[in-house]
Design a protein around this motif. Structure first.
Motif, PDB file in Angstrom:
ATOM      1  N   ASN A  76     -67.822   1.082  79.419  1.00 18.26           N
ATOM      2  CA  ASN A  76     -67.028   2.323  79.443  1.00 18.26           C
ATOM      3  C   ASN A  76     -65.609   2.078  78.934  1.00 18.26           C
ATOM      4  OD1 ASN A  76     -69.226   3.716  80.544  1.00 18.26           O
ATOM      5  ND2 ASN A  76     -68.563   3.305  82.643  1.00 18.26           N
ATOM      6  N   THR A  77     -65.515   1.330  77.869  1.00 18.95           N
ATOM      7  CA  THR A  77     -64.216   0.900  77.356  1.00 18.95           C
ATOM      8  C   THR A  77     -64.148   1.116  75.846  1.00 18.95           C
ATOM      9  OG1 THR A  77     -63.988  -0.761  79.108  1.00 18.95           O
ATOM     10  CG2 THR A  77     -62.639  -1.058  77.133  1.00 18.95           C
ATOM     11  N   VAL A  78     -63.002   1.572  75.396  1.00 18.93           N
ATOM     12  CA  VAL A  78     -62.740   1.683  73.972  1.00 18.93           C
ATOM     13  C   VAL A  78     -61.664   0.664  73.612  1.00 18.93           C
ATOM     14  CG1 VAL A  78     -61.001   3.508  74.217  1.00 18.93           C
ATOM     15  CG2 VAL A  78     -62.251   3.281  72.081  1.00 18.93           C
ATOM     16  N   TYR A  79     -61.791   0.092  72.434  1.00 19.09           N
ATOM     17  CA  TYR A  79     -60.876  -0.946  71.979  1.00 19.09           C
ATOM     18  C   TYR A  79     -60.188  -0.521  70.694  1.00 19.09           C
ATOM     19  CZ  TYR A  79     -63.763  -3.759  75.127  1.00 19.09           C
ATOM     20  OH  TYR A  79     -64.434  -4.242  76.224  1.00 19.09           O
ATOM     21  N   LEU A  80     -58.990  -1.037  70.505  1.00 19.81           N
ATOM     22  CA  LEU A  80     -58.296  -0.897  69.233  1.00 19.81           C
ATOM     23  C   LEU A  80     -57.856  -2.298  68.812  1.00 19.81           C
ATOM     24  CD1 LEU A  80     -57.290   1.140  67.082  1.00 19.81           C
ATOM     25  CD2 LEU A  80     -55.062   1.054  68.234  1.00 19.81           C
ATOM     26  N   LYS A  81     -58.559  -2.856  67.841  1.00 21.20           N
ATOM     27  CA  LYS A  81     -58.167  -4.158  67.306  1.00 21.20           C
ATOM     28  C   LYS A  81     -57.209  -3.934  66.176  1.00 21.20           C
ATOM     29  CE  LYS A  81     -58.031  -8.561  66.796  1.00 21.20           C
ATOM     30  NZ  LYS A  81     -59.031  -9.313  66.048  1.00 21.20           N
ATOM     31  N   MET A  82     -56.039  -4.543  66.294  1.00 15.60           N
ATOM     32  CA  MET A  82     -54.958  -4.344  65.324  1.00 15.60           C
ATOM     33  C   MET A  82     -54.644  -5.670  64.649  1.00 15.60           C
ATOM     34  SD  MET A  82     -52.519  -1.833  67.606  1.00 15.60           S
ATOM     35  CE  MET A  82     -52.152  -3.099  68.815  1.00 15.60           C
ATOM     36  N   ASN A  83     -54.910  -5.730  63.361  1.00 17.34           N
ATOM     37  CA  ASN A  83     -54.632  -6.915  62.569  1.00 17.34           C
ATOM     38  C   ASN A  83     -53.482  -6.659  61.606  1.00 17.34           C
ATOM     39  OD1 ASN A  83     -56.818  -8.350  63.718  1.00 17.34           O
ATOM     40  ND2 ASN A  83     -58.243  -7.452  62.237  1.00 17.34           N
TER      41      ASN A  83
END
Length: 116
Positions: A76-83
């Motif tokens: 139940n988790t959303v991620y934002l990977k920022m490179n």
């Protein structure tokens, strides 16, 4: 009001990476589109990325190719990977969930600071 729980902000040098996480109650997560806004000092809040319940993603043009939004249905988790972070990415990042009926829930905000 449902509060989403964010984590993962911090201070990073230009060119570095961070991953933001946003946890939501299962009843919210399964039925809501989710995403991230950000607000830099003196600027309006802008939509950074969005992911639908079916996994369709959209991004603001300035982060395309650098940021990736994803959702883990088991957690139940959303991620934002920022490179390849840049100083102009410095802002408070807010997670949101939007129901089909137009009810929105928000996280508390997490600070991302990118030094040059």
């Amino acid at each position: 009001q449902v509060r989403l729980v964010e984590s993962g902000g911090g201070l990073v040098q230009a060119g570095g990476s961070l991953r933001l996480s946003c946890a939501a109650p299962g009843s919210i997560f399964s039925s809501n589109a989710m995403g991230w806004y950000r607000q830099a000092p003196g600027k309006q809040r802008e939509l950074v990325a969005r992911i639908s319940t079916g996994g369709t993603t959209t991004y603001v043009s300035s982060v395309k190719g650098r940021f990736t939004i994803s959702r883990d249905n088991a957690k139940n988790t959303v991620y934002l990977k920022m490179n390849t972070l840049q100083p102009e990415d410095t802002a408070v990042y807010f997670c949101y969930a939007a129901s089909p009926r137009g009810v929105w829930s928000w996280g508390q905000g997490t600070q991302v600071t990118v030094s040059s």
